[in-house]
Design a protein around this motif. Structure first.
Motif, PDB file in Angstrom:
ATOM      1  N   ALA A  17       0.838  -1.196   0.000  1.00 10.43           N
ATOM      2  CA  ALA A  17       0.000   0.000   0.000  1.00 10.43           C
ATOM      3  C   ALA A  17       0.872   1.245   0.000  1.00 10.43           C
ATOM      4  O   ALA A  17       0.590   2.212  -0.684  1.00 10.43           O
ATOM      5  CB  ALA A  17      -0.940  -0.005   1.204  1.00 10.43           C
ATOM      6  N   GLU A  21       1.380   4.563  -3.327  1.00  7.02           N
ATOM      7  CA  GLU A  21       1.091   5.992  -3.262  1.00  7.02           C
ATOM      8  C   GLU A  21       1.724   6.722  -4.444  1.00  7.02           C
ATOM      9  O   GLU A  21       2.892   6.549  -4.751  1.00  7.02           O
ATOM     10  CB  GLU A  21       1.602   6.571  -1.952  1.00  7.02           C
ATOM     11  CG  GLU A  21       1.213   8.016  -1.773  1.00  7.02           C
ATOM     12  CD  GLU A  21       1.549   8.544  -0.407  1.00  7.02           C
ATOM     13  OE1 GLU A  21       2.356   9.490  -0.333  1.00  7.02           O
ATOM     14  OE2 GLU A  21       1.009   8.005   0.573  1.00  7.02           O
ATOM     15  N   SER A  38      -6.758   6.419  -8.013  1.00  2.00           N
ATOM     16  CA  SER A  38      -6.556   6.783  -6.614  1.00  2.00           C
ATOM     17  C   SER A  38      -5.082   7.097  -6.383  1.00  2.00           C
ATOM     18  O   SER A  38      -4.206   6.470  -6.975  1.00  2.00           O
ATOM     19  CB  SER A  38      -6.983   5.613  -5.721  1.00  2.00           C
ATOM     20  OG  SER A  38      -6.563   5.820  -4.397  1.00  2.00           O
ATOM     21  N   THR A  40      -3.630   6.602  -3.572  1.00  2.00           N
ATOM     22  CA  THR A  40      -3.100   5.699  -2.548  1.00  2.00           C
ATOM     23  C   THR A  40      -3.500   4.242  -2.739  1.00  2.00           C
ATOM     24  O   THR A  40      -2.885   3.366  -2.145  1.00  2.00           O
ATOM     25  CB  THR A  40      -3.592   6.123  -1.150  1.00  2.00           C
ATOM     26  OG1 THR A  40      -5.022   6.010  -1.120  1.00  2.00           O
ATOM     27  CG2 THR A  40      -3.167   7.529  -0.808  1.00  2.00           C
ATOM     28  N   THR A  42      -6.083   3.200  -1.448  1.00  2.00           N
ATOM     29  CA  THR A  42      -6.869   2.999  -0.235  1.00  2.00           C
ATOM     30  C   THR A  42      -8.085   3.918  -0.294  1.00  2.00           C
ATOM     31  O   THR A  42      -7.919   5.112  -0.540  1.00  2.00           O
ATOM     32  CB  THR A  42      -6.035   3.339   1.019  1.00  2.00           C
ATOM     33  OG1 THR A  42      -4.863   2.519   1.014  1.00  2.00           O
ATOM     34  CG2 THR A  42      -6.821   3.118   2.287  1.00  2.00           C
ATOM     35  N   GLN A 143      -3.324  10.493   1.082  1.00  2.00           N
ATOM     36  CA  GLN A 143      -4.495   9.918   1.740  1.00  2.00           C
ATOM     37  C   GLN A 143      -5.481  11.000   2.146  1.00  2.00           C
ATOM     38  O   GLN A 143      -6.695  10.804   2.067  1.00  2.00           O
ATOM     39  CB  GLN A 143      -4.105   9.061   2.943  1.00  2.00           C
ATOM     40  CG  GLN A 143      -5.284   8.288   3.521  1.00  2.00           C
ATOM     41  CD  GLN A 143      -5.944   7.370   2.487  1.00  2.00           C
ATOM     42  OE1 GLN A 143      -5.269   6.589   1.824  1.00  2.00           O
ATOM     43  NE2 GLN A 143      -7.259   7.464   2.336  1.00  2.00           N
TER      44      GLN A 143
END
Length: 158
Positions: A17, A21, A38, A40, A42, A143
């Motif tokens: 993860a 990024e 995205s 991230t 996440t 994030q």
């Protein structure tokens, strides 16, 4: 033994993860300024996004934008567009692009680029009148951008 294996798998997932990024300079904007991927990998947390947007020492979005969803926050600004219905007006990718660097969509906007680290004309060192002593970090982390986007996506037209 099973506990150790599970811990190693979890560590590997956390490491993956972190590697996923996207750095500010590596963002892929489309021709209209949207960022589909995205930053991230996440999902964003809408509760954290609201906190970032309405906290003056964080995103401080409330200084320029108002919305019924955070009418409890004092002194909302009215410089930028009202954010009621933002999740219906713009796609997730468009919102991500606007938060990361709105100038990729609206060239003359006064909205700051929240996930940018270079290309500034003359960044200063707080209120000292001197040039910044080192590279500037982005205003928001990757994030935090995802969290703000997640919150904006909750602001739908009724």
């Amino acid at each position: 033994m099973k506990r150790i294996a599970t811990s190693l798998v979890a560590l590997g997932l956390m490491t993956g993860a972190a590697l996923a990024e996207t750095a500010p300079g590596d963002i892929q904007f489309d021709e209209y300024g949207a960022v589909e991927a995205s930053l991230t990998g996440t999902p964003g947390n809408p509760d954290e996004g609201r906190k970032i947007m309405t906290t003056k020492s964080m995103g401080n979005c409330v200084s320029c934008h108002e919305a019924v969803a955070y009418a409890d926050v004092p002194f909302p600004g009215n410089i930028g567009p009202i954010l009621d219905g933002a999740g219906s007006r713009w796609s997730e990718g468009e919102l991500r692009g606007l938060v990361a660097n709105a100038k990729m969509t609206f060239e003359g906007t006064v909205m700051p680029a929240f996930y940018k680290v270079d290309g500034f004309i003359r960044p200063g060192d707080a209120y000292t009148g001197k040039a910044a002593p080192a590279d500037l970090p982005p205003i928001l982390s990757a994030q935090q951008v995802e969290d703000v986007v997640a919150y904006l996506m909750t602001l739908k037209d009724e």
